[in-house]
Design a protein around this motif. Structure first.
Motif, PDB file in Angstrom:
ATOM      1  N   HIS A 195       0.812  -1.218   0.000  1.00  0.00           N
ATOM      2  CA  HIS A 195       0.000   0.000   0.000  1.00  0.00           C
ATOM      3  C   HIS A 195       0.847   1.272   0.000  1.00  0.00           C
ATOM      4  O   HIS A 195       0.434   2.307   0.508  1.00  0.00           O
ATOM      5  CB  HIS A 195      -0.965   0.018   1.192  1.00  0.00           C
ATOM      6  N   GLU A 196       2.039   1.175  -0.560  1.00  0.00           N
ATOM      7  CA  GLU A 196       2.919   2.335  -0.687  1.00  0.00           C
ATOM      8  C   GLU A 196       3.587   2.298  -2.051  1.00  0.00           C
ATOM      9  O   GLU A 196       4.016   1.233  -2.500  1.00  0.00           O
ATOM     10  CB  GLU A 196       3.993   2.356   0.405  1.00  0.00           C
ATOM     11  N   LEU A 197       3.656   3.463  -2.709  1.00  0.00           N
ATOM     12  CA  LEU A 197       4.309   3.550  -4.011  1.00  0.00           C
ATOM     13  C   LEU A 197       5.025   4.887  -4.134  1.00  0.00           C
ATOM     14  O   LEU A 197       4.600   5.891  -3.562  1.00  0.00           O
ATOM     15  CB  LEU A 197       3.276   3.429  -5.144  1.00  0.00           C
ATOM     16  N   GLY A 198       6.123   4.877  -4.921  1.00  0.00           N
ATOM     17  CA  GLY A 198       6.840   6.105  -5.203  1.00  0.00           C
ATOM     18  C   GLY A 198       6.382   6.707  -6.518  1.00  0.00           C
ATOM     19  O   GLY A 198       5.655   6.079  -7.294  1.00  0.00           O
ATOM     20  N   ILE A 199       6.813   7.928  -6.788  1.00  0.00           N
ATOM     21  CA  ILE A 199       6.425   8.632  -8.010  1.00  0.00           C
ATOM     22  C   ILE A 199       6.833   7.843  -9.254  1.00  0.00           C
ATOM     23  O   ILE A 199       6.045   7.721 -10.208  1.00  0.00           O
ATOM     24  CB  ILE A 199       7.055  10.036  -8.045  1.00  0.00           C
ATOM     25  N   THR A 200       8.038   7.321  -9.259  1.00  0.00           N
ATOM     26  CA  THR A 200       8.518   6.567 -10.425  1.00  0.00           C
ATOM     27  C   THR A 200       7.646   5.351 -10.699  1.00  0.00           C
ATOM     28  O   THR A 200       7.288   5.071 -11.855  1.00  0.00           O
ATOM     29  CB  THR A 200       9.973   6.125 -10.213  1.00  0.00           C
ATOM     30  N   GLN A 201       7.263   4.626  -9.648  1.00  0.00           N
ATOM     31  CA  GLN A 201       6.413   3.447  -9.812  1.00  0.00           C
ATOM     32  C   GLN A 201       5.040   3.831 -10.348  1.00  0.00           C
ATOM     33  O   GLN A 201       4.488   3.149 -11.212  1.00  0.00           O
ATOM     34  CB  GLN A 201       6.261   2.726  -8.463  1.00  0.00           C
ATOM     35  N   ILE A 202       4.499   4.925  -9.833  1.00  0.00           N
ATOM     36  CA  ILE A 202       3.174   5.382 -10.278  1.00  0.00           C
ATOM     37  C   ILE A 202       3.233   5.809 -11.747  1.00  0.00           C
ATOM     38  O   ILE A 202       2.356   5.459 -12.548  1.00  0.00           O
ATOM     39  CB  ILE A 202       2.686   6.532  -9.397  1.00  0.00           C
TER      40      ILE A 202
END
Length: 244
Positions: free
Chosen positions: A30-37
């Motif tokens: 339930h956590e993502l970084g900008i690059t992953q998004i």
């Protein structure tokens, strides 16, 4: 003759923002970084950052303090809690005490929804009230239900002595085994409480349900079965495969 429905013209930015929310719901951690998004949505990092910043500004996403990653914000959690109000109201009618739902926000527990008992003498804690993560019924039950690695990371971030850490480890082990957490006169003097975990779609603890009452009349152990049954109903509503 029934005419076929016309295709709905979508607003691209809104659709992308909703996709970010869906990504975080379905992401195991339930956590993502900008690059992953950006990669998942096939958009540029600057566009992804703008979308995330807008969602965060309105409380729908929160940035993780220890990283540059983002998670679902309290506004979304509040909406989910409101959706299960009838279940909580039924619990309060049966037990005659106030019940609340709380989530973890950083190193604290935040109450996001509650249903009050009708009794004149009742627990009066407002939505938005914050409690220490390790010193509240909801905090302990969420920590106890977590897998070992994220639990240890959270405990490492708390300012505890080694003696306090050892005692908390024993307490959380007991909570995990029992399936509930009971506190008496902490963190609020004169109030006893019992909390049980609420599980999400991936089977992870995402919130806690607590029943609380004045310590002179409220024996938490007497309400363990009622609390567990209600938490299971809510977990089922959220699509959890796990038994509370």
């Amino acid at each position: 003759m029934i005419q076929p429905a016309k295709p709905v013209r979508q607003v691209a930015s809104v659709a992308r923002a909703l996709r970010i929310v869906e990504l975080l719901i379905n992401e195991p951690e339930h956590e993502l970084g900008i690059t992953q998004i950006a990669r998942a949505l096939s958009i540029g990092k600057s566009t992804a950052h703008q979308l995330v910043a807008t969602l965060a500004a309105h409380g729908f996403l929160d940035q993780v303090e220890t990283s540059a990653r983002y998670r679902l914000g309290t506004r979304l959690m509040e909406g989910g809690a409101i959706a299960v109000t009838p279940i909580l109201e039924d619990l309060v009618r049966r037990v005659g005490e106030t019940s609340s739902i709380g989530i973890m926000a950083s190193h604290e527990i935040v109450l996001i929804h509650r249903v009050e008992a009708k009794s004149v003498l009742r627990v009066d804690l407002k939505i938005g009230t914050r409690f220490p993560l390790h010193n509240s019924a909801i905090g302990r039950v969420i920590l106890g239900a977590m897998s070992d690695q994220p639990r240890q990371q959270l405990l490492n971030a708390l300012n505890m002595s080694q003696e306090e850490r050892d005692a908390m480890t024993v307490t959380l082990g007991d909570v995990r085994k029992a399936g509930h957490s009971i506190v008496r006169n902490i963190p609020v003097d004169g109030i006893n409480a019992i909390a049980v975990p609420i599980f999400g779609k991936q089977g992870e603890p995402i919130a806690g349900l607590v029943i609380a009452g004045p310590s002179f009349r409220f024996e938490p152990k007497d309400f363990a079965a009622e609390a567990a049954q209600t938490a299971q109903l809510i977990s089922n509503r959220l699509g959890s495969p796990k038994m509370a």
